[in-house]
Write an enzyme that holds these catalytic residues in place. Structure first.
Site, PDB file in Angstrom:
ATOM      1  N   ARG A  71       7.079   5.860   1.658  1.00  0.00           N
ATOM      2  CA  ARG A  71       6.939   4.598   0.931  1.00  0.00           C
ATOM      3  C   ARG A  71       7.277   4.779  -0.545  1.00  0.00           C
ATOM      4  NH1 ARG A  71       1.882   1.224   3.653  1.00  0.00           N
ATOM      5  NH2 ARG A  71       2.797   1.236   5.744  1.00  0.00           N
ATOM      6  N   SER A  85      -4.259   5.364  -0.189  1.00  0.00           N
ATOM      7  CA  SER A  85      -5.583   4.862   0.126  1.00  0.00           C
ATOM      8  C   SER A  85      -6.559   5.973  -0.214  1.00  0.00           C
ATOM      9  CB  SER A  85      -5.645   4.523   1.614  1.00  0.00           C
ATOM     10  OG  SER A  85      -6.791   3.776   1.909  1.00  0.00           O
ATOM     11  N   GLU A 115       0.826  -1.218   0.000  1.00  0.00           N
ATOM     12  CA  GLU A 115       0.000   0.000   0.000  1.00  0.00           C
ATOM     13  C   GLU A 115       0.858   1.266   0.000  1.00  0.00           C
ATOM     14  OE1 GLU A 115      -2.762   0.277   3.265  1.00  0.00           O
ATOM     15  OE2 GLU A 115      -2.931   2.452   3.019  1.00  0.00           O
TER      16      GLU A 115
END
Length: 427
Positions: free
Chosen positions: A392, A354, A351
């Site tokens: 990330r 989102s 992920e």
RNA sequence: GGAGAGAUGGCUGAGUGGUCGAAAGCGGCACCCUGCUAAGGUGUUACACGGGUUACCGUGUCGAGGGUUCGAAUCCCUCUCUCUCCGCCA
């Protein structure tokens, strides 16, 4: 929060939807049963209270009249004195009932949309589409790549702050900044977002407005001695920019993007992603927030998701889009797409964004409403999505850009933001 | 941190115990009038909850909470926030 009227008028549908996401609906002591019961109690007390208040107002007015005309009102005053005592008692009861009702209602999650797939957890999420070509060769994990290049310093992070903190050095620090700048520019210049810069500390009301409180206090950093919290996402301050206000329909849709640091205690995730900077207590994120008409929410979710996807595409990072199943949905969400980026070291998608529609759930909680024409104010629909999580993203760039000689290739679009640097290598 | 001032409807701003959900102006809306560089007139214009099929009725809300009183925007207490001056500071 759920519409109070729906609790009475659409109880069966709500209960079914809530149950799909695993909410506490079973049995007479469930949150769901309690909320319905408390609603009844609260309204009964209120009716009783209002009858007494009407009586008080009527007689008080009469007393005023009599006194003005020089008449005697001592009998009325004596009567009212008794009534006032009863009123005080009832007022207390009614207030307690109201508070209790609110307390339970605020802990009920958003019912998922009917279209959301069934399922209990991550395993049941549904892949919607893929983009790009994942590399399948052996790539070291980002923390090894970064340490070898001397740009990720986990030791210093742990020493000065603790676990799940990282120090970025040199090119990595610059890359962090470049990514923020690149994403903001893209959303502002090409996707038409209105950039805002907001506080990273907010009060309780604000945290409640978007749904982090009261239920998830354990996930938040609270400031000692103050009723204030570190934000876990820009969603919180940005959405709440409009709390307790009535917007004109012509102002919608409102689309903000914002860069903020995010702080999460990661209370329940001990042992997960302990190495590297995938799961940190502090990370940077560029966030997209929409306020829109309820009937436009689903359409807007597709748009918002495509804006987040565009970032990954520009960076050339392979990813897939999954729709979360009912059981994996966040507390406030009615429908969510996760963007998952390819991490070659793990040979799987992780992920990185989102994107959710919250329907009117947050609008109702935060008191964000709109009015069209002469109509009554209605809660706005809210949406948000990461566009993207910077840390990330940096991880993904290190791994996907990794070359067998240990260097990192910088994507074309970032080179200007890196001061012309095309490759991160050991000198 | 110290001293002072303040918080009223979409905005400005009056209102020191009953006739105040609240003057006036601006803005918004509706209608009327006027053919000329858009002005004038009239009316209307907060939110929430509960009740009623509708007109409507009731209750609450003048930063928040508590108190005094038959009755509070108005008096008292506590808190929060804003502004001004001083100190400190990026």
């Amino acid at each position: 929060m759920i519409d109070r009227k729906d609790i009475r008028q659409h109880a069966a549908e709500l209960e079914a939807a809530l149950s799909r996401r695993g909410a506490d609906v079973v049995g007479p002591h469930s949150a769901w049963a309690r909320v319905a019961e408390l609603d009844r109690i609260q309204r009964r007390l209120k009716t009783e209270l209002e009858t007494l208040q009407a009586e008080r107002n009527r007689v008080s007015k009469l007393i005023g009249q009599k006194k003005r005309q020089g008449e005697d009102a001592s009998r009325e005053i004596a009567d009212m004195s008794q009534l006032a005592d009863r009123l005080r008692l009832l007022q207390g009861e009614a207030r307690k009932a109201e508070e209790e009702f609110e307390r339970v209602l605020l802990e009920l999650p958003n019912p998922p949309l009917d279209s959301v797939p069934d399922g209990a957890d991550e395993e049941d999420n549904v892949e919607i589409r893929r983009w790009g070509h994942p590399r399948s060769d052996q790539v070291p994990p980002h923390f090894e790549i970064g340490e070898r290049l001397g740009i990720l310093d986990f030791e210093s992070g742990a020493r000065i702050a603790g676990s799940r903190f990282t120090v970025l050095r040199g090119a990595a620090a610059r890359l962090e900044r470049a990514l923020i700048q690149f994403m903001l520019d893209m959303h502002v210049d090409r996707h038409g977002y209105d950039e805002v810069w907001v506080p990273a500390i907010v009060n309780r009301r604000t945290m409640t407005g978007t749904g982090q409180l009261p239920k998830f206090a354990d996930d938040l950093y609270k400031l000692e001695g103050e009723d204030a919290y570190l934000i876990p996402t820009a969603e919180v301050p940005v959405t709440n920019l409009y709390q307790d206000s009535i917007l004109d329909v012509s102002q919608l849709p409102i689309r903000h993007c914002a860069y903020t640091p995010c702080f999460r205690r990661e209370a329940g995730s001990a042992g997960r992603d302990v190495r590297g900077m995938i799961r940190q207590h502090q990370f940077d994120k560029v966030e997209l927030v929409h306020l829109t008409l309820p009937e436009r929410a689903l359409e807007d979710l597709e748009t918002l998701t495509s804006h987040a996807e565009a970032v990954l595409q520009e960076l050339g990072l392979p990813y897939r889009v999954v729709e979360l199943c009912a059981g994996d949905l966040g507390f406030s969400a009615q429908k969510t797409y996760d963007l998952e980026v390819w991490l070659p070291s793990q040979q799987r998608y992780r992920e990185i964004s989102s994107c959710s529609s919250f329907g009117q759930f947050q609008g109702r909680r935060a008191g964000i409403r709109y009015r069209s024409g002469k109509g009554k104010p209605q809660p706005v629909a809210t949406l948000n999505g990461s566009g993207l999580a910077i840390g990330r993203c940096l991880v993904a760039l290190l791994e996907n850009g990794w070359q067998p000689d240990g260097s990192i290739e910088i994507p074309e679009v970032l080179i200007p933001y890196m001061g012309g640097l095309q490759r991160i290598a050991n000198e």
